[in-house]
Structures are given as C-alpha cells and as structure tokens.
Design a protein around this motif. Structure first.
Motif, PDB file in Angstrom:
ATOM      1  N   ASN A 108       0.865  -1.168   0.000  1.00 58.27           N
ATOM      2  CA  ASN A 108       0.000   0.000   0.000  1.00 58.27           C
ATOM      3  C   ASN A 108       0.906   1.223   0.000  1.00 58.27           C
ATOM      4  N   GLY A 110       0.239   4.450  -0.284  1.00 56.91           N
ATOM      5  CA  GLY A 110      -0.231   5.564   0.541  1.00 56.91           C
ATOM      6  C   GLY A 110       0.082   5.386   2.017  1.00 56.91           C
ATOM      7  N   GLU A 111      -0.019   4.163   2.523  1.00 54.32           N
ATOM      8  CA  GLU A 111       0.244   3.907   3.939  1.00 54.32           C
ATOM      9  C   GLU A 111       1.661   3.395   4.190  1.00 54.32           C
ATOM     10  N   SER A 112       2.416   3.169   3.121  1.00 55.67           N
ATOM     11  CA  SER A 112       3.807   2.701   3.198  1.00 55.67           C
ATOM     12  C   SER A 112       3.940   1.422   4.027  1.00 55.67           C
ATOM     13  N   LYS A 113       3.103   0.431   3.702  1.00 52.11           N
ATOM     14  CA  LYS A 113       3.193  -0.855   4.390  1.00 52.11           C
ATOM     15  C   LYS A 113       2.525  -1.932   3.551  1.00 52.11           C
ATOM     16  N   GLU A 122      -0.519  -6.375   8.994  1.00 57.19           N
ATOM     17  CA  GLU A 122       0.266  -5.305   8.384  1.00 57.19           C
ATOM     18  C   GLU A 122       1.745  -5.535   8.659  1.00 57.19           C
TER      19      GLU A 122
END
Length: 155
Positions: A108, A110-113, A122
């Motif tokens: 992801n 946008g969430e950097s994970k 996650e």
C-alpha cells in the motif's frame, strides 16, 4: 531332470547372459567412448550477477511506474519488490506470503506498508510485523539494481 538340476541350469543361464554386459562395462575403450560422447559442461556465467545467484525480476522503470514488482515465477518463491519509503535509494524484497494464513500481501503506497487482504495483518517495508494477527515477519531477499534491472537473490 529334477527340480534342483533345472534351477542350476537356469542360474547358469542367467549368469551367462549378464557376463557380456559386465565385461563391456569394465572395458577401458567403452569408458573412453562414453566420456568423449558426453558434451563438455557449460561455461560459467559471464555475468557476475548470475554467478552470485541473482535473478532479474523486473525493471527499475516498472518499479517506479507501478510502485512495486510482484514476480510469482521467481525460483525461490514469489517475490515483491518495493522502494523503501524512507530512502528511495534502498530497495526491499520480501516473499509476499502472509505468515498468518498464506494470503498474498499487497504493498500500500499511501500507507507505506504491506497489508494482507485476508485478515488485515500489516508489515513494514522491511517485512516486520506491525499489526497482527500475523506474528512472524515476511521472509526477505537480497536485492540490488544493476542498470535498469532489478535483481533478487533466491534464499
């Protein structure tokens, strides 16, 4: 002819039929012919990356355009390559198989994970667990960039 004599003759016949094979196998001329008929081994790879066990999984262009490269045909298992969100010069490669239930995690941007679509586990960019239900980190690979190629070393 009784049974014992019959079995003796059968045994002698079997031994006699295998004798030419045994003699031919031990013959030095046969070994020389066999060795000369085998092709020589292939030359060692000239590319240093191949000799180090690295395999191309994609291009830098593809990585930059898509934000990730997912290669399911990698010899060591599936591999997911991303640029580290904290330092774009660093490239991370993980096995995208979630350690909880085996689903394929997705990066992801946008969430950097990495997020598992099955149970929302996650993982950070380096594959460590950020949120369960997974308790083990993703397996990581050694990765490098040479020219426009993204190269990953199998485990």
């Amino acid at each position: 002819m009784n049974r014992r004599e019959f079995m003796s003759w059968v045994s002698v016949g079997c031994m006699a039929s295998f004798l030419p094979v045994a003699i031919a196998a031990c013959s030095p001329n046969e070994q020389a012919q066999t060795e000369s008929s085998n092709p020589p081994p292939p030359p060692p790879p000239t590319d240093s990356s191949e000799s180090e066990g690295f395999e191309a999984v994609g291009t830098v262009t593809e990585l930059d355009e898509n934000g990730a490269i997912l290669n399911k045909e990698f010899p060591g298992g599936s591999v997911l390559v991303i640029r580290n969100p904290e330092d774009a010069a660093i490239v991370n490669a993980v096995n995208p198989t979630c350690t909880h239930e085996g689903c394929t995690v997705e990066w992801n941007v946008g969430e950097s994970k990495y997020i598992c679509p099955c149970h929302d586990a996650e993982y950070s960019a380096d594959g460590t667990v950020l949120q369960g239900p997974a308790t083990e980190s993703l397996a990581t690979y050694t990765v490098k960039i040479e020219g426009d190629s993204v190269l990953v070393k199998s485990l």
